[in-house]
Design an enzyme around this catalytic site. Structure first.
Site, PDB file in Angstrom:
ATOM      1  N   SER A 169      21.472  -6.394  85.438  1.00  0.00           N
ATOM      2  CA  SER A 169      20.440  -5.493  84.911  1.00  0.00           C
ATOM      3  C   SER A 169      20.238  -4.284  85.832  1.00  0.00           C
ATOM      4  O   SER A 169      21.165  -3.505  86.041  1.00  0.00           O
ATOM      5  CB  SER A 169      19.146  -6.280  84.677  1.00  0.00           C
ATOM      6  OG  SER A 169      18.268  -5.566  83.852  1.00  0.00           O
ATOM      7  N   ASP A 264      21.432  -9.168  73.615  1.00  0.00           N
ATOM      8  CA  ASP A 264      20.730  -8.393  74.635  1.00  0.00           C
ATOM      9  C   ASP A 264      20.485  -6.981  74.102  1.00  0.00           C
ATOM     10  O   ASP A 264      21.419  -6.331  73.614  1.00  0.00           O
ATOM     11  CB  ASP A 264      21.586  -8.353  75.900  1.00  0.00           C
ATOM     12  CG  ASP A 264      20.957  -7.578  77.045  1.00  0.00           C
ATOM     13  OD1 ASP A 264      19.773  -7.198  76.942  1.00  0.00           O
ATOM     14  OD2 ASP A 264      21.667  -7.345  78.049  1.00  0.00           O
TER      15      ASP A 264
END
Length: 321
Positions: A169, A264
């Site tokens: 991330s 996601d």
């Protein structure tokens, strides 16, 4: 008379409100995983860990992980890991990252250097990028024949021809930007980055990509970036957040693995980044790994599932190849 503290900012992530900032300076991070101590010798993974402070001025520290070795002077890869958390929450010392790094160190048979960088809003960006670059320079300083103030695990067991960086991330964003910086700034002792692992990367831009539908303040990524780096030149199109540009050509590593997850919300940005690398002048080896039935950071949130094990195995293979 007791002063009342006023909520002056709160920022969401895809799971809910991840940070609250109050007028008295108090900051709450509801989604932080509990902090856990290092383990001198973990009986399950056979991995040892310890904490090291590398800068008292910047308050930069590391958690080091050493796997079980066949002999005292065995040389193994070195992997610098940058944790996620949207630049404003989580820690290298949290349970979720400690567990991940122990598992990865054990299976990859690599020294893991997990970086505890400064967080926004107390330390707005680009502080975290500088901290992680300093951590990489600190690791590279151990490659000198007569290095002083050295960390014995790195000196005795680190293979400086196999230095990797990576993260998930926001940590994947940091890893990309560290690789870009390595293209213009030399590391100590001629050390080079061999490979980079980019897991569920946190990138954005003012233009929609792929199946995205939300722009501007409707998009969580836009809100987060303006919170963590309010003075960013170019806003969300700053090269630190929008990686698609000439800097891709100068990335300094031999190979990159980009990992995305089908469920996601950041998947489109990971694919966008991978495609931009393919079209760029960068000449390294590029790989893409996708797990279609998983969401963001599934390898951390559900580490015992079969899909999490598959991802770890792919990361291990990348380091060992």
């Amino acid at each position: 008379m007791v002063a009342h503290k006023t909520l002056i900012a709160e920022v969401p992530n895809q799971f809910g409100i991840a940070i609250r900032v109050f007028s008295d300076g108090t900051i709450e991070r509801p989604f932080n995983s509990p902090i856990v101590p290092p383990t001198p010798h973990d009986p399950q993974t056979q991995v040892s860990s310890k904490d090291v402070v590398i800068s008292h001025d910047r308050l930069v520290s590391l958690r080091l992980y050493l796997p079980k070795l066949d002999h005292h002077n065995e040389k193994v890869p070195i992997f610098l890991y940058f944790h996620g958390g949207a630049f404003y929450f989580e820690s290298a010392f949290s349970r979720v990252y400690h567990t991940f790094c122990q598992t990865f160190a054990s299976q990859a048979k690599a020294i893991i250097v997990s970086v505890e960088y400064r967080l926004a809003p107390e330390h707005p960006l680009p502080a975290c990028y500088d901290d992680c670059w300093e951590a990489l320079k600190w690791v590279a300083s151990h490659a000198a024949e007569n290095a002083t103030h050295t960390e014995p695990w790195l000196v005795q067991n680190g293979d400086f021809s196999r230095v990797f960086i990576g993260g998930n991330s926001a940590g994947a964003n940091i890893a990309h930007n560290v690789a870009v910086r390595a293209g213009s700034e030399e590391l100590p002792n001629g050390v080079e980055i061999h490979g980079a692992i980019i897991i569920h990367p946190f990138f954005h831009s003012s233009d929609l990509v792929g199946a995205e539908t939300l722009k501007g303040e409707e998009n969580i990524s836009y809100l987060i970036w303006n919170f963590v780096y309010p003075s960013a030149p170019g806003g969300v199109d700053n090269p630190l957040f929008n990686p698609v540009g000439p800097a891709l050509d100068a990335i300094a590593c031999s190979k990159i693995l980009v990992c995305v997850a089908g469920k996601d919300r950041l998947r489109e940005r990971g694919i966008w980044y991978h495609e931009a690398l393919e079209k760029s002048g960068w000449e390294g080896k590029l790989e893409l790994f996708e797990e279609s039935d998983e969401g963001h950071d599934y390898e951390l949130l559900n580490p015992r599932t079969e899909n999490a094990r598959k991802l770890i195995q792919r990361l291990v293979a990348f380091v060992q190849e």
